[in-house]
Design a protein around this motif. Structure first.
Motif, PDB file in Angstrom:
ATOM      1  N   GLY A   1      42.198   7.807  35.913  1.00 60.47           N
ATOM      2  CA  GLY A   1      43.185   8.705  36.501  1.00 60.47           C
ATOM      3  C   GLY A   1      42.800  10.168  36.392  1.00 60.47           C
ATOM      4  N   THR A   2      43.721  11.033  36.807  1.00 63.63           N
ATOM      5  CA  THR A   2      43.495  12.462  36.784  1.00 63.63           C
ATOM      6  C   THR A   2      44.570  13.105  35.915  1.00 63.63           C
ATOM      7  OG1 THR A   2      44.838  12.686  38.765  1.00 63.63           O
ATOM      8  CG2 THR A   2      42.457  12.511  39.077  1.00 63.63           C
ATOM      9  N   PRO A   3      44.473  14.362  35.532  1.00 65.64           N
ATOM     10  CA  PRO A   3      43.357  15.262  35.806  1.00 65.64           C
ATOM     11  C   PRO A   3      42.132  14.971  34.931  1.00 65.64           C
ATOM     12  CG  PRO A   3      45.005  16.363  34.466  1.00 65.64           C
ATOM     13  CD  PRO A   3      45.551  15.008  34.783  1.00 65.64           C
ATOM     14  N   ILE A   4      41.048  15.653  35.237  1.00 64.93           N
ATOM     15  CA  ILE A   4      39.805  15.489  34.499  1.00 64.93           C
ATOM     16  C   ILE A   4      39.287  16.879  34.144  1.00 64.93           C
ATOM     17  CG2 ILE A   4      39.161  13.283  35.531  1.00 64.93           C
ATOM     18  CD1 ILE A   4      37.377  16.041  37.040  1.00 64.93           C
ATOM     19  N   PHE A   5      38.288  16.936  33.282  1.00 62.89           N
ATOM     20  CA  PHE A   5      37.588  18.194  33.027  1.00 62.89           C
ATOM     21  C   PHE A   5      36.247  18.154  33.752  1.00 62.89           C
ATOM     22  CE2 PHE A   5      40.212  18.172  29.105  1.00 62.89           C
ATOM     23  CZ  PHE A   5      40.652  19.496  29.094  1.00 62.89           C
ATOM     24  N   LEU A   6      35.809  19.311  34.250  1.00 60.69           N
ATOM     25  CA  LEU A   6      34.460  19.422  34.805  1.00 60.69           C
ATOM     26  C   LEU A   6      33.668  20.369  33.913  1.00 60.69           C
ATOM     27  CD1 LEU A   6      32.876  18.489  37.434  1.00 60.69           C
ATOM     28  CD2 LEU A   6      33.045  20.880  38.078  1.00 60.69           C
ATOM     29  N   ALA A   7      32.482  19.922  33.513  1.00 58.88           N
ATOM     30  CA  ALA A   7      31.627  20.737  32.644  1.00 58.88           C
ATOM     31  C   ALA A   7      30.409  21.210  33.419  1.00 58.88           C
ATOM     32  CB  ALA A   7      31.181  19.914  31.438  1.00 58.88           C
ATOM     33  N   THR A   8      30.055  22.486  33.241  1.00 64.22           N
ATOM     34  CA  THR A   8      28.823  23.014  33.813  1.00 64.22           C
ATOM     35  C   THR A   8      28.021  23.642  32.686  1.00 64.22           C
ATOM     36  OG1 THR A   8      30.090  23.603  35.781  1.00 64.22           O
ATOM     37  CG2 THR A   8      27.868  24.496  35.621  1.00 64.22           C
ATOM     38  N   ALA A   9      26.782  23.187  32.509  1.00 63.71           N
ATOM     39  CA  ALA A   9      25.899  23.770  31.491  1.00 63.71           C
ATOM     40  C   ALA A   9      24.807  24.536  32.218  1.00 63.71           C
ATOM     41  CB  ALA A   9      25.300  22.674  30.613  1.00 63.71           C
TER      42      ALA A   9
ATOM     43  N   ALA B   1      46.789  20.243  35.404  1.00 66.26           N
ATOM     44  CA  ALA B   1      47.457  20.499  34.129  1.00 66.26           C
ATOM     45  C   ALA B   1      47.239  19.310  33.199  1.00 66.26           C
ATOM     46  CB  ALA B   1      48.939  20.737  34.361  1.00 66.26           C
ATOM     47  N   ILE B   2      46.646  19.577  32.051  1.00 67.14           N
ATOM     48  CA  ILE B   2      46.355  18.509  31.090  1.00 67.14           C
ATOM     49  C   ILE B   2      47.380  18.569  29.972  1.00 67.14           C
ATOM     50  CG2 ILE B   2      44.672  17.768  29.355  1.00 67.14           C
ATOM     51  CD1 ILE B   2      42.566  18.108  31.434  1.00 67.14           C
ATOM     52  N   GLY B   3      47.989  17.447  29.675  1.00 64.68           N
ATOM     53  CA  GLY B   3      49.031  17.417  28.658  1.00 64.68           C
ATOM     54  C   GLY B   3      48.489  16.943  27.320  1.00 64.68           C
TER      55      GLY B   3
ATOM     56  N   GLY C   1      40.759  24.942  29.364  1.00 61.83           N
ATOM     57  CA  GLY C   1      39.308  25.004  29.433  1.00 61.83           C
ATOM     58  C   GLY C   1      38.761  26.125  28.572  1.00 61.83           C
ATOM     59  N   ARG C   2      37.445  26.241  28.565  1.00 59.00           N
ATOM     60  CA  ARG C   2      36.792  27.175  27.655  1.00 59.00           C
ATOM     61  C   ARG C   2      35.361  27.394  28.101  1.00 59.00           C
ATOM     62  NH1 ARG C   2      35.329  25.324  21.804  1.00 59.00           N
ATOM     63  NH2 ARG C   2      33.937  27.062  21.497  1.00 59.00           N
ATOM     64  N   GLN C   3      34.854  28.575  27.802  1.00 59.12           N
ATOM     65  CA  GLN C   3      33.434  28.824  28.030  1.00 59.12           C
ATOM     66  C   GLN C   3      32.812  29.154  26.687  1.00 59.12           C
ATOM     67  OE1 GLN C   3      31.906  32.371  30.331  1.00 59.12           O
ATOM     68  NE2 GLN C   3      31.357  30.765  31.748  1.00 59.12           N
TER      69      GLN C   3
ATOM     70  N   VAL D   1      39.063   9.045  21.590  1.00 57.53           N
ATOM     71  CA  VAL D   1      38.344   9.814  22.595  1.00 57.53           C
ATOM     72  C   VAL D   1      39.090   9.627  23.919  1.00 57.53           C
ATOM     73  CG1 VAL D   1      36.212   9.991  23.921  1.00 57.53           C
ATOM     74  CG2 VAL D   1      36.119   9.693  21.445  1.00 57.53           C
ATOM     75  N   VAL D   2      39.578  10.742  24.482  1.00 54.56           N
ATOM     76  CA  VAL D   2      40.424  10.636  25.670  1.00 54.56           C
ATOM     77  C   VAL D   2      39.714  11.038  26.955  1.00 54.56           C
ATOM     78  CG1 VAL D   2      42.705  10.653  24.628  1.00 54.56           C
ATOM     79  CG2 VAL D   2      41.484  12.811  24.897  1.00 54.56           C
ATOM     80  N   PHE D   3      38.644  11.851  26.837  1.00 50.26           N
ATOM     81  CA  PHE D   3      37.838  12.203  28.009  1.00 50.26           C
ATOM     82  C   PHE D   3      36.370  12.051  27.635  1.00 50.26           C
ATOM     83  CE2 PHE D   3      41.686  14.729  28.464  1.00 50.26           C
ATOM     84  CZ  PHE D   3      41.994  14.631  29.816  1.00 50.26           C
ATOM     85  N   GLY D   4      35.539  11.708  28.619  1.00 53.08           N
ATOM     86  CA  GLY D   4      34.113  11.645  28.335  1.00 53.08           C
ATOM     87  C   GLY D   4      33.283  11.624  29.596  1.00 53.08           C
TER      88      GLY D   4
END
Lengths: 219, 179
Positions: free
Chosen positions: A125-133, A146-148, A177-179, A209-212
């Motif tokens: 399901g959604t929402p998800i996080f997107l990571a950019t390195a 919006a993540i609860g 999110g965070r940088q 672990v809830v997201f990966g």
């Protein structure tokens, strides 16, 4: 038959946009992994682009520029206004499609290359996080909605390098999110666990672990 | 001396963090890119999402654009097309609020709108050599973003025939454009 002749029809069809299902996934994989293939796709896209003259221009909604300006404004550390975070509505498959579509016109350098990962919910399901390195070591994590988080808990971000058995903590992850600076190797898994406020007291995940997701190079 | 406002130069300026160039690129390209997205996704809010996402990528990835690999125009168009295609391939195509013109006119005359550029003129010339039903497949696939399966269903042509016609048409286009 040369390799070039082997993949030329698939490159042409990917540029045309008519692929679906397994053929589409195969083309996206080749876009990410085969520079000669992505070069052939770029050549086809350039050949076919004049066809867009057949499409009447349509001005976007007036508010769109403000949305784009907000999405591309510099991100201060630790502060990502929620309005800005509606990014790619990406599923894991979607992330591959994004990486693939970018690959066609990208400068080919042996290194460095950016990496992206979709941190999908383990439960789906959604929402998800997107990571950019980024190649310079900057890691940006943004949610696409919006993540609860239950009150009294924090999300914590972990990196698990390929071949490692224990993740190392990258700190608490705000829902917006965070940088941060984090030089991560390709194929590193990023995991997000649910922890007590302030993060895990043990240095290892204590909650579920809830997201990966796994970092993949954008070719 | 290159035109400081041409698309490739604007992209280059974006790569150096020039916000004014980004805005100029938006002013020049947003209506075309949004039109392309709208034709494919057929829903204004999804089209706005595709256009938004494409411009965010333009800003973030401009420094990686390699002019040796293709034109700046093709780069911008492909960003929005793949985003729009990704949206329609993953969400069932819906048509509330916007109905695309059902009948595409892909006769050689209609395609003459492409001859404004030399690349367009060459493509128009080569497309006009294809048989009408095969030309229709190519145009509908690119412009409307229809998949093999959608083309087969819409045009009542067997899937295998759609696939082989497209494949052969693309290869003859390549030969024609190279000559």
């Amino acid at each position: 038959m040369s390799d070039h002749d082997d993949f030329e029809p698939l490159a042409a069809e990917y540029a045309l946009g008519c692929l679906e299902g397994d053929d589409l996934r195969e083309a996206e994989r080749m876009m990410a992994n085969n520079p000669a293939f992505s070069r052939a796709v770029a050549a086809w896209q350039t050949r076919l682009t004049p066809l867009t003259a057949l499409v009447p221009p349509a001005p976007p909604p007036d508010a769109l520029w403000d949305r784009i300006a907000a999405s591309t404004a510099p991100v201060p550390d630790n502060v990502v206004p929620l309005r800005r975070v509606r990014f790619w509505q990406a599923s894991t498959a979607g992330a591959l499609a994004i990486a693939a579509s970018l690959a066609a016109f990208m400068i080919l350098r042996p290194a460095p290359r950016a990496q992206i990962a979709v941190l999908a919910q383990m439960a789906g399901g959604t929402p998800i996080f997107l990571a950019t390195a980024e190649p310079d070591g900057r890691l940006t994590i943004r949610p696409n909605g919006a993540i609860g988080v239950p009150s009294g808990r924090d999300l914590e971000l972990w990196a698990l390098a390929k071949g490692d058995t224990k993740p190392h903590s990258l700190g608490v992850l705000p829902v917006a999110g965070r940088q941060m600076a984090a030089g991560l190797a390709p194929d590193t898994q990023l995991l997000v666990s649910l922890e007590p406020l302030g993060g895990s007291p043990t240095g290892q995940p204590t909650g579920p672990v809830v997201f990966g997701g796994t970092l993949t190079q954008v070719n | 001396m290159p035109d400081p406002d041409d698309t490739a130069t604007l992209l280059h300026r974006c790569a150096n963090g020039d916000r004014a160039a980004f805005r100029a690129l938006y002013d020049r390209w947003s209506a075309r890119m949004h039109g392309i997205a709208l034709r494919i996704v057929r829903q204004p809010s999804l089209a706005a999402d595709a256009t938004h996402d494409a411009f965010v990528q333009v800003w973030q990835q401009a420094h990686r654009f390699d002019p040796e690999r293709g034109s700046a125009e093709a780069f911008l168009v492909s960003l929005v097309r793949y985003r729009a295609l990704d949206i329609v391939r993953r969400t069932a195509r819906e048509t509330p609020g916007y109905e695309a013109e059902e009948q595409e006119d892909e006769s050689p005359d209609a395609l003459s709108i492409m001859v404004a550029t030399s690349e367009g003129a060459a493509l128009q010339r080569c497309l006009s050599r294809l048989e009408a039903d095969r030309r229709r497949l190519i145009v509908m696939a690119f412009v409307d973003g229809l998949s093999h399966g959608e083309l087969a269903e819409k045009l009542l042509i067997p899937l295998g025939t759609v696939k082989s016609w497209i494949r052969r048409s693309l290869l003859s286009l390549r030969e024609c454009l190279a000559s």
